[in-house]
Scaffold this motif. Structure first.
Motif, PDB file in Angstrom:
ATOM      1  N   GLY A 168      -6.551  -0.722  -8.378  1.00 36.34           N
ATOM      2  CA  GLY A 168      -6.145  -2.089  -8.672  1.00 36.34           C
ATOM      3  C   GLY A 168      -6.829  -3.145  -7.824  1.00 36.34           C
ATOM      4  N   LEU A 169      -7.740  -2.730  -6.938  1.00 33.62           N
ATOM      5  CA  LEU A 169      -8.428  -3.723  -6.110  1.00 33.62           C
ATOM      6  C   LEU A 169      -9.384  -4.532  -6.956  1.00 33.62           C
ATOM      7  CD1 LEU A 169      -9.382  -2.155  -2.663  1.00 33.62           C
ATOM      8  CD2 LEU A 169      -7.596  -3.807  -3.194  1.00 33.62           C
ATOM      9  N   GLU A 170      -9.283  -5.829  -6.832  1.00 29.85           N
ATOM     10  CA  GLU A 170     -10.197  -6.726  -7.538  1.00 29.85           C
ATOM     11  C   GLU A 170     -11.338  -7.180  -6.644  1.00 29.85           C
ATOM     12  OE1 GLU A 170      -7.956  -9.779  -9.561  1.00 29.85           O
ATOM     13  OE2 GLU A 170      -6.353  -8.330  -9.938  1.00 29.85           O
ATOM     14  N   PHE A 171     -11.102  -7.127  -5.320  1.00 30.93           N
ATOM     15  CA  PHE A 171     -12.105  -7.571  -4.354  1.00 30.93           C
ATOM     16  C   PHE A 171     -11.857  -6.842  -3.052  1.00 30.93           C
ATOM     17  CE2 PHE A 171     -13.344 -10.344  -0.827  1.00 30.93           C
ATOM     18  CZ  PHE A 171     -14.678 -10.553  -1.127  1.00 30.93           C
ATOM     19  N   GLY A 175      -5.010  -6.235  -6.067  1.00 33.67           N
ATOM     20  CA  GLY A 175      -5.311  -7.586  -5.597  1.00 33.67           C
ATOM     21  C   GLY A 175      -6.572  -7.590  -4.760  1.00 33.67           C
ATOM     22  N   ASP A 176      -6.618  -8.469  -3.769  1.00 37.72           N
ATOM     23  CA  ASP A 176      -7.788  -8.633  -2.910  1.00 37.72           C
ATOM     24  C   ASP A 176      -7.524  -8.058  -1.530  1.00 37.72           C
ATOM     25  OD1 ASP A 176      -8.899 -10.031  -5.013  1.00 37.72           O
ATOM     26  OD2 ASP A 176      -8.667 -12.007  -4.089  1.00 37.72           O
ATOM     27  N   LEU A 177      -8.466  -7.272  -1.045  1.00 36.22           N
ATOM     28  CA  LEU A 177      -8.401  -6.745   0.314  1.00 36.22           C
ATOM     29  C   LEU A 177      -9.509  -7.424   1.101  1.00 36.22           C
ATOM     30  CD1 LEU A 177      -7.170  -4.828   2.364  1.00 36.22           C
ATOM     31  CD2 LEU A 177      -8.667  -3.018   1.475  1.00 36.22           C
ATOM     32  N   ASP A 178      -9.128  -8.489   1.792  1.00 35.18           N
ATOM     33  CA  ASP A 178     -10.102  -9.294   2.513  1.00 35.18           C
ATOM     34  C   ASP A 178      -9.616  -9.543   3.930  1.00 35.18           C
ATOM     35  OD1 ASP A 178      -8.066 -11.181   2.216  1.00 35.18           O
ATOM     36  OD2 ASP A 178      -9.170 -12.401   0.772  1.00 35.18           O
ATOM     37  N   PHE A 179     -10.302 -10.432   4.633  1.00 33.31           N
ATOM     38  CA  PHE A 179     -10.001 -10.733   6.028  1.00 33.31           C
ATOM     39  C   PHE A 179      -8.537 -11.097   6.225  1.00 33.31           C
ATOM     40  CE2 PHE A 179      -9.633 -13.757   9.540  1.00 33.31           C
ATOM     41  CZ  PHE A 179     -10.158 -13.008  10.584  1.00 33.31           C
ATOM     42  N   ASP A 180      -7.979 -11.878   5.310  1.00 35.08           N
ATOM     43  CA  ASP A 180      -6.587 -12.316   5.449  1.00 35.08           C
ATOM     44  C   ASP A 180      -5.586 -11.216   5.129  1.00 35.08           C
ATOM     45  OD1 ASP A 180      -7.299 -14.936   6.193  1.00 35.08           O
ATOM     46  OD2 ASP A 180      -7.491 -15.538   4.085  1.00 35.08           O
ATOM     47  N   GLN A 181      -5.965 -10.288   4.257  1.00 36.74           N
ATOM     48  CA  GLN A 181      -5.021  -9.272   3.780  1.00 36.74           C
ATOM     49  C   GLN A 181      -5.145  -7.932   4.500  1.00 36.74           C
ATOM     50  OE1 GLN A 181      -2.758 -10.234   1.411  1.00 36.74           O
ATOM     51  NE2 GLN A 181      -3.708 -12.240   1.588  1.00 36.74           N
ATOM     52  N   PRO A 238      -3.249 -12.081  -4.076  1.00 35.29           N
ATOM     53  CA  PRO A 238      -2.635 -11.464  -2.899  1.00 35.29           C
ATOM     54  C   PRO A 238      -2.661  -9.940  -3.005  1.00 35.29           C
ATOM     55  CG  PRO A 238      -0.977 -12.530  -4.285  1.00 35.29           C
ATOM     56  CD  PRO A 238      -2.310 -12.859  -4.860  1.00 35.29           C
ATOM     57  N   LEU A 239      -2.788  -9.305  -1.865  1.00 37.76           N
ATOM     58  CA  LEU A 239      -2.772  -7.853  -1.806  1.00 37.76           C
ATOM     59  C   LEU A 239      -1.351  -7.358  -2.017  1.00 37.76           C
ATOM     60  CD1 LEU A 239      -4.345  -5.217  -1.159  1.00 37.76           C
ATOM     61  CD2 LEU A 239      -3.621  -5.552   1.221  1.00 37.76           C
ATOM     62  N   ARG A 240      -1.221  -6.386  -2.906  1.00 38.14           N
ATOM     63  CA  ARG A 240       0.061  -5.723  -3.115  1.00 38.14           C
ATOM     64  C   ARG A 240      -0.126  -4.254  -2.776  1.00 38.14           C
ATOM     65  NH1 ARG A 240      -1.117  -9.099  -6.723  1.00 38.14           N
ATOM     66  NH2 ARG A 240      -1.838  -7.666  -8.329  1.00 38.14           N
ATOM     67  N   ILE A 241       0.807  -3.728  -1.989  1.00 34.89           N
ATOM     68  CA  ILE A 241       0.739  -2.334  -1.567  1.00 34.89           C
ATOM     69  C   ILE A 241       2.060  -1.670  -1.937  1.00 34.89           C
ATOM     70  CG2 ILE A 241       0.466  -0.738   0.366  1.00 34.89           C
ATOM     71  CD1 ILE A 241      -0.950  -3.042   1.879  1.00 34.89           C
ATOM     72  N   THR A 242       1.982  -0.608  -2.701  1.00 34.88           N
ATOM     73  CA  THR A 242       3.178   0.184  -2.973  1.00 34.88           C
ATOM     74  C   THR A 242       2.990   1.533  -2.298  1.00 34.88           C
ATOM     75  OG1 THR A 242       2.296   0.981  -5.081  1.00 34.88           O
ATOM     76  CG2 THR A 242       3.690  -0.987  -5.150  1.00 34.88           C
ATOM     77  N   HIS A 243       4.092   2.084  -1.843  1.00 35.57           N
ATOM     78  CA  HIS A 243       4.066   3.337  -1.087  1.00 35.57           C
ATOM     79  C   HIS A 243       5.036   4.319  -1.706  1.00 35.57           C
ATOM     80  CE1 HIS A 243       5.917   5.640   2.418  1.00 35.57           C
ATOM     81  NE2 HIS A 243       4.731   6.172   2.253  1.00 35.57           N
ATOM     82  N   ARG A 244       4.590   5.550  -1.837  1.00 36.44           N
ATOM     83  CA  ARG A 244       5.514   6.613  -2.219  1.00 36.44           C
ATOM     84  C   ARG A 244       5.048   7.898  -1.556  1.00 36.44           C
ATOM     85  NH1 ARG A 244       4.126  10.122  -6.582  1.00 36.44           N
ATOM     86  NH2 ARG A 244       2.215   9.495  -7.613  1.00 36.44           N
ATOM     87  N   GLU A 245       5.998   8.784  -1.380  1.00 37.01           N
ATOM     88  CA  GLU A 245       5.692  10.087  -0.801  1.00 37.01           C
ATOM     89  C   GLU A 245       5.405  11.073  -1.921  1.00 37.01           C
ATOM     90  OE1 GLU A 245       5.296  11.029   2.412  1.00 37.01           O
ATOM     91  OE2 GLU A 245       5.563   8.936   2.967  1.00 37.01           O
ATOM     92  N   THR A 246       4.413  11.924  -1.701  1.00 35.44           N
ATOM     93  CA  THR A 246       4.077  12.984  -2.644  1.00 35.44           C
ATOM     94  C   THR A 246       4.144  14.307  -1.882  1.00 35.44           C
ATOM     95  OG1 THR A 246       1.707  13.094  -2.212  1.00 35.44           O
ATOM     96  CG2 THR A 246       2.459  11.374  -3.752  1.00 35.44           C
ATOM     97  N   PRO A 247       4.114  15.436  -2.568  1.00 38.14           N
ATOM     98  CA  PRO A 247       4.115  16.725  -1.857  1.00 38.14           C
ATOM     99  C   PRO A 247       2.945  16.865  -0.875  1.00 38.14           C
ATOM    100  CG  PRO A 247       4.636  17.077  -4.161  1.00 38.14           C
ATOM    101  CD  PRO A 247       4.244  15.629  -4.024  1.00 38.14           C
ATOM    102  N   ALA A 248       1.812  16.218  -1.174  1.00 33.51           N
ATOM    103  CA  ALA A 248       0.631  16.317  -0.309  1.00 33.51           C
ATOM    104  C   ALA A 248       0.663  15.334   0.858  1.00 33.51           C
ATOM    105  CB  ALA A 248      -0.635  16.087  -1.120  1.00 33.51           C
TER     106      ALA A 248
END
Length: 118
Positions: free
Chosen positions: A52-55, A21-27, A3-13
């Motif tokens: 971290g993308l595997e696919f 995980g996998d970034l595919d049609f379902d994700q 499954p695709l996991r997405i973490t978000h954080r703010e940076t100065p930029a």
């Protein structure tokens, strides 16, 4: 399938999204949804860390292009960080290595490496 996991954080930029995980049609719709919810401001840079993308299939590539369009609409930039060799090969084959700013792992959007990441 991972499954695709997405973490978000703010940076100065600007915002940083870290994908694993996998970034595919379902994700891919989840990535598009999260990008749409970002508060991008002019001059910022959305960095998408793909180490971290595997696919990643064509739907994932399309999601990257959609994120780029969203950034451009906000007068911001977008960069892909820590692109794995297999994904870099695909991006290069279709010419997207010239469309996206490519950063090394932990890279600073102010200092892109472009094609030096190969």
């Amino acid at each position: 399938m991972n499954p695709l996991r997405i973490t978000h954080r703010e940076t100065p930029a600007g915002p940083l999204l870290r994908l694993s995980g996998d970034l595919d049609f379902d994700q891919a719709p989840e990535l598009r949804r999260q990008v749409d919810q970002l508060d991008l401001r002019p001059g910022q840079c959305l960095v998408v860390d793909v180490s971290g993308l595997e696919f990643c299939d064509s739907s994932g590539i399309t999601a990257f292009l959609t994120a780029r369009q969203r950034a451009l609409e906000a007068r911001a930039d977008v960069a892909l960080s820590a692109v794995p060799a297999n994904l870099l090969r695909v991006l290069t084959l279709v010419g997207l290595d010239r469309v996206f700013t490519l950063l090394p792992a932990g890279g600073d959007p102010a200092r892109p490496t472009g094609q030096d990441t190969r």
